[in-house]
Design a protein around this motif. Structure first.
Motif, PDB file in Angstrom:
ATOM      1  N   SER A  83       0.831  -1.201   0.000  1.00 55.12           N
ATOM      2  CA  SER A  83       0.000   0.000   0.000  1.00 55.12           C
ATOM      3  C   SER A  83       0.858   1.239   0.000  1.00 55.12           C
ATOM      4  N   VAL A  84       0.267   2.347  -0.434  1.00 53.52           N
ATOM      5  CA  VAL A  84       1.013   3.590  -0.527  1.00 53.52           C
ATOM      6  C   VAL A  84       1.516   4.069   0.824  1.00 53.52           C
ATOM      7  N   ALA A  85       0.869   3.602   1.896  1.00 57.14           N
ATOM      8  CA  ALA A  85       1.252   4.068   3.225  1.00 57.14           C
ATOM      9  C   ALA A  85       2.712   3.766   3.542  1.00 57.14           C
ATOM     10  N   SER A 143       6.926   5.241  -4.786  1.00 61.18           N
ATOM     11  CA  SER A 143       5.809   5.449  -5.714  1.00 61.18           C
ATOM     12  C   SER A 143       5.228   6.847  -5.579  1.00 61.18           C
ATOM     13  N   VAL A 144       5.116   7.334  -4.349  1.00 59.74           N
ATOM     14  CA  VAL A 144       4.601   8.682  -4.103  1.00 59.74           C
ATOM     15  C   VAL A 144       5.515   9.716  -4.757  1.00 59.74           C
ATOM     16  N   ALA A 145       6.820   9.581  -4.531  1.00 54.27           N
ATOM     17  CA  ALA A 145       7.779  10.524  -5.108  1.00 54.27           C
ATOM     18  C   ALA A 145       7.782  10.453  -6.628  1.00 54.27           C
ATOM     19  N   ASP A 146       7.693   9.244  -7.177  1.00 53.01           N
ATOM     20  CA  ASP A 146       7.694   9.085  -8.633  1.00 53.01           C
ATOM     21  C   ASP A 146       6.485   9.764  -9.268  1.00 53.01           C
ATOM     22  N   CYS A 147       5.321   9.654  -8.636  1.00 50.61           N
ATOM     23  CA  CYS A 147       4.118  10.302  -9.163  1.00 50.61           C
ATOM     24  C   CYS A 147       4.302  11.817  -9.218  1.00 50.61           C
ATOM     25  N   LEU A 148       4.758  12.386  -8.125  1.00 54.82           N
ATOM     26  CA  LEU A 148       4.926  13.831  -8.060  1.00 54.82           C
ATOM     27  C   LEU A 148       6.003  14.306  -9.023  1.00 54.82           C
ATOM     28  N   ASP A 163       1.004   9.370   6.328  1.00 52.18           N
ATOM     29  CA  ASP A 163       1.397  10.777   6.332  1.00 52.18           C
ATOM     30  C   ASP A 163       2.917  10.921   6.318  1.00 52.18           C
ATOM     31  N   THR A 164       3.599  10.095   7.090  1.00 51.93           N
ATOM     32  CA  THR A 164       5.058  10.162   7.145  1.00 51.93           C
ATOM     33  C   THR A 164       5.670   9.829   5.799  1.00 51.93           C
ATOM     34  N   ALA A 165       5.139   8.793   5.134  1.00 54.76           N
ATOM     35  CA  ALA A 165       5.663   8.402   3.822  1.00 54.76           C
ATOM     36  C   ALA A 165       5.439   9.499   2.799  1.00 54.76           C
ATOM     37  N   SER A 175       7.777  12.484   3.488  1.00 53.25           N
ATOM     38  CA  SER A 175       9.158  12.137   3.137  1.00 53.25           C
ATOM     39  C   SER A 175       9.348  12.159   1.623  1.00 53.25           C
ATOM     40  N   ALA A 176       8.341  11.682   0.886  1.00 50.72           N
ATOM     41  CA  ALA A 176       8.426  11.684  -0.574  1.00 50.72           C
ATOM     42  C   ALA A 176       8.425  13.104  -1.128  1.00 50.72           C
ATOM     43  N   ILE A 177       7.551  13.965  -0.607  1.00 55.77           N
ATOM     44  CA  ILE A 177       7.504  15.360  -1.065  1.00 55.77           C
ATOM     45  C   ILE A 177       8.810  16.068  -0.746  1.00 55.77           C
TER      46      ILE A 177
END
Length: 219
Positions: free
Chosen positions: A75-77, A82-87, A113-115, A118-120
């Motif tokens: 999961s994205v949590a 994956s979060v960083a790649d999307c942005l 929220d932490t993940a 951290s990605a942003i």
């Protein structure tokens, strides 16, 4: 033109699943506790600039870029990559060299929220960005589950039109972290012209879009 619409009405299973992941009513707050779900419906209606002009509209906001990732392994949590790649992909697609605001997915789970933060932070550091305000609507209206992806763009559009970044309702004591690049918005922030919107889902349906002000330079 396209119409993307949906609705959600929570049932016992969905409440129980959010309890398991410890969803909270106060995203990004280190004292968060409890659960906050929302019900309702929403729709996003994107259209080409040419069609908007033909209807007499100014086309004042543009979907400048997007990035998607399907990461079903976890999961994205817990998946910062994956979060960083999307942005990162959304910014590249939009040819955006800065962000005035990130409207976060912010489920309210400590791990999620932490993940996301951290990605942003990683993307901001790579782009040499500082002081990128981050906030979310979920502290005010809860997580609308199946239709939550429609609320973020609506809130971000209002931020672009009014020049006011919405604060995160309930955010009193922000998480104490090393993130010097990401002020967590608890009050109104300066005007904005370029905004990223995150929308992530358990099971790996992940996307970010970049919206900006100004008439479209293409059809």
């Amino acid at each position: 033109m396209a119409v993307v619409a949906g609705a959600t009405a929570s049932n016992h299973y969905e409440y129980a699943s959010m309890d398991v992941v410890r969803a909270a009513a106060r995203p990004f707050d280190k004292e968060c506790a409890g659960i906050s779900l929302g019900e309702g419906g929403g729709a996003v209606v994107p259209e080409s600039a040419r069609r908007a002009r033909a209807r007499g509209l100014a086309a004042d906001l543009v979907v400048a870029g997007c990035g998607t990732r399907v990461a079903a392994a976890k999961s994205v949590a817990w998946d910062e990559t994956s979060v960083a790649d999307c942005l990162r992909e959304a910014m590249s697609d939009a040819r955006a060299d800065h962000l005035d605001h990130v409207h976060a997915h912010a489920t309210g789970t400590p791990q999620g929220d932490t993940a996301e933060l951290s990605a942003i932070e990683a993307v901001a550091a790579q782009a040499s960005l500082r002081d990128v305000p981050v906030s979310s609507h979920k502290g005010a209206i809860g997580h609308r589950l199946h239709i939550s992806g429609a609320v973020g763009p609506a809130a971000a559009s209002q931020a672009l039109r009014t020049g006011i970044i919405p604060p995160t309702a309930g955010l009193v004591t922000p998480e104490v972290t090393h993130r010097v690049r990401l002020p967590l918005v608890s009050e109104h922030a300066p005007p904005v012209t370029v905004v990223a919107v995150d929308s992530f889902g358990f099971g790996g349906n992940n996307a970010s879009v970049v919206l900006r002000t100004g008439a479209a330079s293409h059809p």
